[in-house]
Design an enzyme around this catalytic site. Structure first.
Site, PDB file in Angstrom:
ATOM      1  N   CYS A  69      66.489  35.789  38.646  1.00 25.32           N
ATOM      2  CA  CYS A  69      65.920  37.111  38.408  1.00 25.32           C
ATOM      3  C   CYS A  69      64.477  37.105  38.913  1.00 25.32           C
ATOM      4  O   CYS A  69      63.694  36.212  38.569  1.00 25.32           O
ATOM      5  CB  CYS A  69      65.958  37.433  36.916  1.00 25.32           C
ATOM      6  SG  CYS A  69      65.109  38.969  36.488  1.00 25.32           S
ATOM      7  N   CYS A 117      69.758  41.738  34.090  1.00 28.55           N
ATOM      8  CA  CYS A 117      69.370  40.421  33.585  1.00 28.55           C
ATOM      9  C   CYS A 117      69.464  40.446  32.063  1.00 28.55           C
ATOM     10  O   CYS A 117      68.910  41.336  31.421  1.00 28.55           O
ATOM     11  CB  CYS A 117      67.945  40.109  34.024  1.00 28.55           C
ATOM     12  SG  CYS A 117      67.290  38.562  33.346  1.00 28.55           S
ATOM     13  N   CYS A 140      77.609  43.387  43.340  1.00 27.19           N
ATOM     14  CA  CYS A 140      76.840  43.925  44.460  1.00 27.19           C
ATOM     15  C   CYS A 140      75.391  44.058  43.995  1.00 27.19           C
ATOM     16  O   CYS A 140      75.049  44.974  43.252  1.00 27.19           O
ATOM     17  CB  CYS A 140      77.441  45.266  44.863  1.00 27.19           C
ATOM     18  SG  CYS A 140      76.788  45.927  46.392  1.00 27.19           S
TER      19      CYS A 140
END
Length: 151
Positions: A69, A117, A140
């Site tokens: 992330c 996240c 995606c």
């Protein structure tokens, strides 16, 4: 048309508190997020925008490693689950364990499943049921939401 707009607006008002009330391990102020992220990463992770297809620096990344992330550095995807989906966005068939959260994203184009996240709530992209085996899923992702770290 006015009734439809009214109904959509009303639904958005009632849905917003549920999303805002969700708590995450990493929480920063808007100023702190802006200081931490470049403009595109901020707009994708914090405002749920989508980068233009084919523009991600991660599309052609082929090395072994992990995608983290960009907001909180949580490992999210392994390179061995990445594949070329032909969509113009980095795609994966599976996230790392305990890395993501999902929620329904009802938009103008129908219901989709948003991927974020699980630690900071940053918007990664969406998951679809048209991916390869073994999962049949296509995560995606916006490349601006991820940072690649080679093995």
């Amino acid at each position: 048309m006015h009734r439809r707009l009214f109904l959509l607006s009303t639904a958005a008002i009632f849905a917003a508190p549920a999303i805002a009330a969700e708590s995450f391990e990493v929480t920063l102020t808007e100023a702190e997020w802006r200081a931490r992220l470049d403009d595109l990463a901020y707009r994708v992770l914090r405002e749920e925008e989508t980068e233009r297809p084919g523009t991600s620096r991660l599309n052609d990344e082929k090395r072994a490693g992990t995608y983290h992330c960009a907001g909180c550095d949580l490992p999210a995807f392994a390179s061995d689950t990445k594949y070329d989906s032909g969509t113009g966005w980095p795609s994966f068939w599976e996230p790392l364990p305990n890395a993501i959260g999902t929620r329904e994203d009802g938009g103008l184009f129908g219901a989709r499943t948003e991927v974020h996240c699980r630690r900071c709530g940053g918007h990664f992209g969406h998951v679809f049921n048209d991916g390869p085996k073994p999962t049949g899923l296509r995560y995606c992702m916006n490349g601006a939401a991820l940072v690649f770290k080679p093995a």
